[in-house]
Design an enzyme around this catalytic site. Structure first.
Site, PDB file in Angstrom:
ATOM      1  N   GLY A   1       0.788  -1.230   0.000  1.00  0.00           N
ATOM      2  CA  GLY A   1       0.000   0.000   0.000  1.00  0.00           C
ATOM      3  C   GLY A   1       0.813   1.269   0.000  1.00  0.00           C
ATOM      4  O   GLY A   1       0.266   2.354   0.241  1.00  0.00           O
TER       5      GLY A   1
ATOM      6  N   SER B   1       2.194   3.025  -2.507  1.00  0.00           N
ATOM      7  CA  SER B   1       1.787   3.975  -3.543  1.00  0.00           C
ATOM      8  C   SER B   1       0.477   4.663  -3.183  1.00  0.00           C
ATOM      9  O   SER B   1       0.315   5.867  -3.403  1.00  0.00           O
ATOM     10  CB  SER B   1       1.647   3.258  -4.891  1.00  0.00           C
ATOM     11  N   THR B   2      -0.457   3.915  -2.615  1.00  0.00           N
ATOM     12  CA  THR B   2      -1.743   4.499  -2.229  1.00  0.00           C
ATOM     13  C   THR B   2      -1.557   5.521  -1.119  1.00  0.00           C
ATOM     14  O   THR B   2      -2.163   6.607  -1.146  1.00  0.00           O
ATOM     15  CB  THR B   2      -2.706   3.396  -1.760  1.00  0.00           C
TER      16      THR B   2
ATOM     17  N   ARG C   1      11.787   5.409 -22.849  1.00  0.00           N
ATOM     18  CA  ARG C   1      10.606   4.827 -23.479  1.00  0.00           C
ATOM     19  C   ARG C   1       9.767   5.944 -24.077  1.00  0.00           C
ATOM     20  O   ARG C   1       9.949   7.112 -23.730  1.00  0.00           O
ATOM     21  CB  ARG C   1       9.798   4.046 -22.437  1.00  0.00           C
TER      22      ARG C   1
ATOM     23  N   ARG D   1      -5.394  -7.510  -8.100  1.00  0.00           N
ATOM     24  CA  ARG D   1      -4.961  -6.582  -9.147  1.00  0.00           C
ATOM     25  C   ARG D   1      -5.184  -7.147 -10.548  1.00  0.00           C
ATOM     26  O   ARG D   1      -5.308  -6.405 -11.529  1.00  0.00           O
ATOM     27  CB  ARG D   1      -3.466  -6.269  -8.988  1.00  0.00           C
TER      28      ARG D   1
ATOM     29  N   ARG E   1       7.104 -12.142  -6.475  1.00  0.00           N
ATOM     30  CA  ARG E   1       6.774 -11.022  -5.599  1.00  0.00           C
ATOM     31  C   ARG E   1       6.608 -11.483  -4.153  1.00  0.00           C
ATOM     32  O   ARG E   1       7.037 -10.804  -3.222  1.00  0.00           O
ATOM     33  CB  ARG E   1       5.501 -10.326  -6.086  1.00  0.00           C
TER      34      ARG E   1
ATOM     35  N   ASN F   1      -0.202  -1.959   7.445  1.00  0.00           N
ATOM     36  CA  ASN F   1      -1.336  -1.424   6.701  1.00  0.00           C
ATOM     37  C   ASN F   1      -2.464  -2.456   6.603  1.00  0.00           C
ATOM     38  O   ASN F   1      -2.675  -3.084   5.560  1.00  0.00           O
ATOM     39  CB  ASN F   1      -0.883  -0.981   5.314  1.00  0.00           C
TER      40      ASN F   1
END
Length: 235
Positions: free
Chosen positions: A37, A39-40, A65, A158, A169, A208
């Site tokens: 969490g 990024s949130t 890119r 996701r 991961r 979290n």
């Protein structure tokens, strides 16, 4: 919401001013596994406080890119230049992925600090260990899920992971969790590892399991630095 200040010193560590009489707000190093969490939480922080916070722009030796701009998304440099600057001690942390170098330079952090903004560095565990060897003296905050079982559920929701990438991961997350100093008793399908292998790696660990509570805790941890940025003015 579960919280464990490391060695009982997290509140004191986070509440004191920067060392050596520095007036600028201290940088913040944020770490944690994908799906925890981070990024949130950062998105909520930036939405509420606007230009008080700023990200350092990383360097990379890979090609840009489509749509990427030099100096905005990355500083795109040659391997020779980056290796030279790393050898000269100009980088806070660096790593190699898929044959390309990535890293955070001291100058990139200083550029954010020069605007009296709180510089946020979102790095992995190796980046945390590398920054520990510098004189940057940031706040170290780890964001963790309540259990590996919960983390797996979040990643599956996701719908962006293959079974192979998910396994990678989760393996990385286990290593991340084992390096955080905490011993939790959480009723979950897959409880987190108990004692950490690297005591004192972080000033604060936020579990979290409730986004709003986690965000309030993050804001509390950064309150002194936010006041400094608001008091000194920022651009």
């Amino acid at each position: 919401m579960l919280r464990r200040p490391l060695a009982g010193l997290a509140v004191a560590a986070l509440g004191r001013g920067p060392p050596d009489g520095m007036s600028r707000p201290r940088p913040v190093v944020l770490s944690g596994p994908s799906g925890a969490g981070k990024s949130t939480l950062l998105k909520k922080l930036f939405q509420e406080y606007g230009s008080i916070f700023g990200f350092s722009v990383s360097h990379t030796t890979r090609d840009p890119r489509p749509g990427e701009e030099n100096g905005k998304h990355y500083y795109f440099v040659t391997r020779e230049v980056m290796q030279r600057d790393i050898a000269a001690g100009d980088f806070i942390e660096h790593a190699e992925f898929s044959g390309n170098l990535y890293g955070t330079s001291k100058a990139a952090v200083q550029a954010v600090q020069a605007m009296n903004r709180i510089c946020v560095l979102d790095v992995d565990l190796q980046g945390v260990r590398n920054i520990k060897k510098t004189d940057l003296q940031p706040l170290y905050i780890s964001v963790q899920p309540p259990s590996l079982g919960v983390l797996e559920q979040r990643l599956r929701q996701r719908n962006t992971e293959t079974e192979e990438s998910l396994a990678k991961r989760l393996a990385a997350a286990r290593a991340d969790l084992e390096s955080s100093e905490r011993a939790l008793s959480v009723p979950a399908l897959d409880p987190l590892p108990a004692a950490g292998k690297e005591p004192g790696l972080f000033d604060l660990i936020i579990i979290n399991d409730d986004l709003d509570a986690a965000y309030l805790e993050l804001k509390e941890a950064l309150s002194e630095e936010i006041k400094k940025a608001q008091g000194t003015g920022h651009t």
